[in-house]
Scaffold this motif. Structure first.
Motif, mmCIF file in Angstrom:
data_model
loop_
_atom_site.group_PDB
_atom_site.id
_atom_site.type_symbol
_atom_site.label_atom_id
_atom_site.label_comp_id
_atom_site.label_asym_id
_atom_site.label_seq_id
_atom_site.Cartn_x
_atom_site.Cartn_y
_atom_site.Cartn_z
ATOM 1 N N PRO A 58 -79.471 -19.847 9.358
ATOM 2 C CA PRO A 58 -78.245 -19.162 8.918
ATOM 3 C C PRO A 58 -77.008 -20.048 9.107
ATOM 4 C CG PRO A 58 -79.603 -17.665 10.207
ATOM 5 C CD PRO A 58 -80.272 -19.005 10.258
ATOM 6 N N GLU A 59 -76.955 -20.799 10.203
ATOM 7 C CA GLU A 59 -75.799 -21.659 10.464
ATOM 8 C C GLU A 59 -75.720 -22.780 9.422
ATOM 9 O OE1 GLU A 59 -78.212 -21.021 12.848
ATOM 10 O OE2 GLU A 59 -77.020 -19.327 13.623
ATOM 11 N N GLU A 60 -76.890 -23.370 9.099
ATOM 12 C CA GLU A 60 -76.899 -24.453 8.103
ATOM 13 C C GLU A 60 -76.514 -23.924 6.717
ATOM 14 O OE1 GLU A 60 -80.231 -27.439 10.062
ATOM 15 O OE2 GLU A 60 -80.869 -25.577 9.091
ATOM 16 N N ILE A 61 -76.966 -22.708 6.412
ATOM 17 C CA ILE A 61 -76.585 -22.115 5.126
ATOM 18 C C ILE A 61 -75.068 -21.961 5.079
ATOM 19 C CG2 ILE A 61 -76.702 -20.035 3.679
ATOM 20 C CD1 ILE A 61 -79.521 -19.543 4.816
ATOM 21 N N TRP A 62 -74.507 -21.453 6.160
ATOM 22 C CA TRP A 62 -73.057 -21.216 6.182
ATOM 23 C C TRP A 62 -72.280 -22.531 6.065
ATOM 24 C CZ3 TRP A 62 -69.439 -18.498 4.588
ATOM 25 C CH2 TRP A 62 -68.168 -18.447 5.158
ATOM 26 N N THR A 63 -72.753 -23.560 6.732
ATOM 27 C CA THR A 63 -72.089 -24.870 6.630
ATOM 28 C C THR A 63 -72.056 -25.336 5.189
ATOM 29 O OG1 THR A 63 -72.904 -25.439 8.810
ATOM 30 C CG2 THR A 63 -72.156 -27.275 7.449
ATOM 31 N N ARG A 64 -73.178 -25.214 4.510
ATOM 32 C CA ARG A 64 -73.249 -25.646 3.108
ATOM 33 C C ARG A 64 -72.351 -24.794 2.213
ATOM 34 N NH1 ARG A 64 -74.464 -30.605 3.506
ATOM 35 N NH2 ARG A 64 -76.652 -31.209 3.368
ATOM 36 N N VAL A 65 -72.376 -23.484 2.429
ATOM 37 C CA VAL A 65 -71.569 -22.608 1.580
ATOM 38 C C VAL A 65 -70.082 -22.903 1.797
ATOM 39 C CG1 VAL A 65 -70.945 -20.201 1.082
ATOM 40 C CG2 VAL A 65 -73.340 -20.815 1.419
ATOM 41 N N GLN A 66 -69.716 -23.184 3.037
ATOM 42 C CA GLN A 66 -68.314 -23.545 3.303
ATOM 43 C C GLN A 66 -67.887 -24.800 2.548
ATOM 44 O OE1 GLN A 66 -68.634 -23.305 7.680
ATOM 45 N NE2 GLN A 66 -66.596 -22.394 7.580
ATOM 46 N N GLN A 67 -68.852 -25.694 2.301
ATOM 47 C CA GLN A 67 -68.523 -26.939 1.591
ATOM 48 C C GLN A 67 -68.334 -26.730 0.088
ATOM 49 O OE1 GLN A 67 -72.030 -29.068 2.775
ATOM 50 N NE2 GLN A 67 -71.041 -30.090 4.501
ATOM 51 N N MET A 68 -68.722 -25.558 -0.414
ATOM 52 C CA MET A 68 -68.647 -25.351 -1.868
ATOM 53 C C MET A 68 -67.202 -25.310 -2.337
ATOM 54 S SD MET A 68 -71.625 -22.572 -2.572
ATOM 55 C CE MET A 68 -73.313 -22.898 -2.065
ATOM 56 N N ILE A 69 -66.995 -25.962 -3.470
ATOM 57 C CA ILE A 69 -65.643 -26.072 -4.008
ATOM 58 C C ILE A 69 -65.298 -24.807 -4.790
ATOM 59 C CG2 ILE A 69 -64.194 -27.431 -5.570
ATOM 60 C CD1 ILE A 69 -66.271 -29.766 -4.819
ATOM 61 N N LYS A 108 -67.526 -16.121 0.096
ATOM 62 C CA LYS A 108 -68.548 -17.062 0.572
ATOM 63 C C LYS A 108 -69.476 -16.400 1.586
ATOM 64 C CE LYS A 108 -66.402 -21.565 -0.159
ATOM 65 N NZ LYS A 108 -65.782 -22.757 0.446
ATOM 66 N N LYS A 109 -68.902 -15.546 2.425
ATOM 67 C CA LYS A 109 -69.748 -14.844 3.415
ATOM 68 C C LYS A 109 -70.809 -14.005 2.709
ATOM 69 C CE LYS A 109 -68.161 -15.418 7.759
ATOM 70 N NZ LYS A 109 -66.794 -15.365 8.302
ATOM 71 N N ASN A 110 -70.404 -13.349 1.607
ATOM 72 C CA ASN A 110 -71.370 -12.541 0.848
ATOM 73 C C ASN A 110 -72.486 -13.410 0.286
ATOM 74 O OD1 ASN A 110 -69.885 -10.285 1.337
ATOM 75 N ND2 ASN A 110 -68.836 -10.298 -0.656
ATOM 76 N N LEU A 111 -72.099 -14.555 -0.249
ATOM 77 C CA LEU A 111 -73.115 -15.453 -0.807
ATOM 78 C C LEU A 111 -74.056 -15.932 0.292
ATOM 79 C CD1 LEU A 111 -74.368 -17.132 -3.069
ATOM 80 C CD2 LEU A 111 -72.745 -18.956 -2.503
ATOM 81 N N ALA A 112 -73.493 -16.350 1.424
ATOM 82 C CA ALA A 112 -74.329 -16.852 2.522
ATOM 83 C C ALA A 112 -75.321 -15.776 2.959
ATOM 84 C CB ALA A 112 -73.454 -17.302 3.691
ATOM 85 N N ALA A 113 -74.865 -14.518 2.973
ATOM 86 C CA ALA A 113 -75.767 -13.421 3.370
ATOM 87 C C ALA A 113 -76.913 -13.293 2.369
ATOM 88 C CB ALA A 113 -74.991 -12.114 3.476
#
Ligand code: TRP
Ligand code: SF4
Length: 323
Positions: free
Chosen positions: A209-220, A268-273
């Motif tokens: 979950p943490e790695e997913i969130w890191t990647r989603v945060q990087q999305m432009i 982004k939180k919704n997508l990560a979920a």
């Protein structure tokens, strides 16, 4: 039961861009007698000069497949080089396959050029034969169908031509397999380029979950949105591209964005979920398979099962060709 065969080269751990092809295999394995090959010889055709750590790479991809839901009770999961008959059939096919058939496969010249720019010289005998080796992989199981991504269509087409030529010149041994193209959504990497492990922009199938969130945060996101209530343009946003694939409530996402009703962080939180919902069961199964002995056993039994079928076909082939 009709048969399928498919395969992948073991070139590193898989990411969510690979998921739909494997999910397609998972959906098919109950209806077909299924063979899934880890194409380590194919990996050598382009990677011969790198110090490929093939034993580790093979185990890694087997673990990825099993985690997505390939079921070794239903499917033979095996390593190409463990079934030596593939090599014999490739050799025999090479006797009657015109050079021109191989030279005109669209991936051939493109790849030589592209990899040439990266400093790899693949103007080799082995690389020319890449699609013929693939034809041997498929035909040795008399596969009726080959579930692959669109990029592999020319290789399946060549396979059909080889089968036809063999059947015509010798004896009718092989069915002409058809490509089963599943829907593969075009997925960008988090930076908007093609998703690839080497660009460091991919979401791994094993992501926590943490790695997913890191990647989603990087999305432009839409650069025009400075404040939460600024109206946004989902068309230009990478987060939205992922929502299109993984979020059923896509209309709501668009409305909230266009109307300035949601901040990008919440979006982004919704997508990560949603991504986590997708990957959680895969992570779970990975825990079971993490015991390397289990994977080795699957690969050993898979090769034994594959070998039985391959040897039956080779008897017919040798007889037809008089060897
Ligand atoms: N060429 C395929 C790829 O790059 C891998 C592959 C090898 C394959 N043998 C195969 C795919 C047989 C389907 C059937 O993905
Ligand atoms: Fe992208 Fe969502 Fe932000 Fe709109 S609200 S720009 S879709 S992240």
């Amino acid at each position: 039961m009709p048969r399928i065969l498919s395969g992948m080269r073991p070139t590193g751990s898989l990411h969510i861009g690979h998921l739909s092809v494997i999910q397609n295999w998972v959906a098919l394995q109950a209806q077909y007698e299924s063979y899934f090959a880890i194409a380590d010889w194919h990996a050598l055709t382009t990677g011969y000069a790198d110090a490929l750590d093939l034993p580790a790479l093979r185990r890694e991809i087997a673990l990825d497949w099993l985690s997505v839901g390939i079921d070794p009770e239903q499917s033979a999961v095996f390593i190409q080089s463990h079934v030596l008959e593939h090599a014999e059939l490739h050799l025999l096919f090479s006797m009657f396959t015109p050079l021109s058939w191989l030279e005109r496969v669209p991936t051939y010249k493109d790849q030589i050029q592209q990899l040439g720019q990266e400093g790899k010289d693949i103007s080799t005998y082995g690389f020319l034969g890449y699609p013929l080796l693939q034809a041997a992989d498929i035909l040795i199981y008399k596969a009726d169908a080959v579930p692959v991504g669109e990029d592999q269509i020319p290789h399946v087409e060549l396979t059909r031509e080889v089968a036809r030529r063999f059947n015509y010149m010798y004896e009718p041994v092989f069915p002409e397999p058809k490509a089963l193209i599943g829907k593969v959504p075009l997925l960008p990497g988090v930076d908007g380029r093609k998703m690839s492990k080497s660009y460091n922009n991919a979401i791994s199938l094993a992501a926590s979950p943490e790695e997913i969130w890191t990647r989603v945060q990087q999305m432009i996101t839409d650069p025009a949105r400075l404040r939460k209530d600024d109206p946004g343009h989902p068309e230009v946003c990478i987060v939205h591209k992922f929502h299109e694939i993984y979020t059923p409530e896509i209309e709501e996402v668009r409305e909230n964005c266009r109307g300035g009703k949601i901040g990008c962080v919440a979006c982004k939180k919704n997508l990560a979920a949603n991504l986590d919902k997708l990957l959680a069961p895969i992570r779970e199964r990975r825990l079971y398979w993490a015991d390397g002995k289990r994977v080795d056993k699957v690969l050993q039994e898979g090769a034994e099962k594959a070998r039985v079928t391959a040897q039956e076909t080779m008897k017919e082939v040798r007889q037809a060709m008089g060897v």
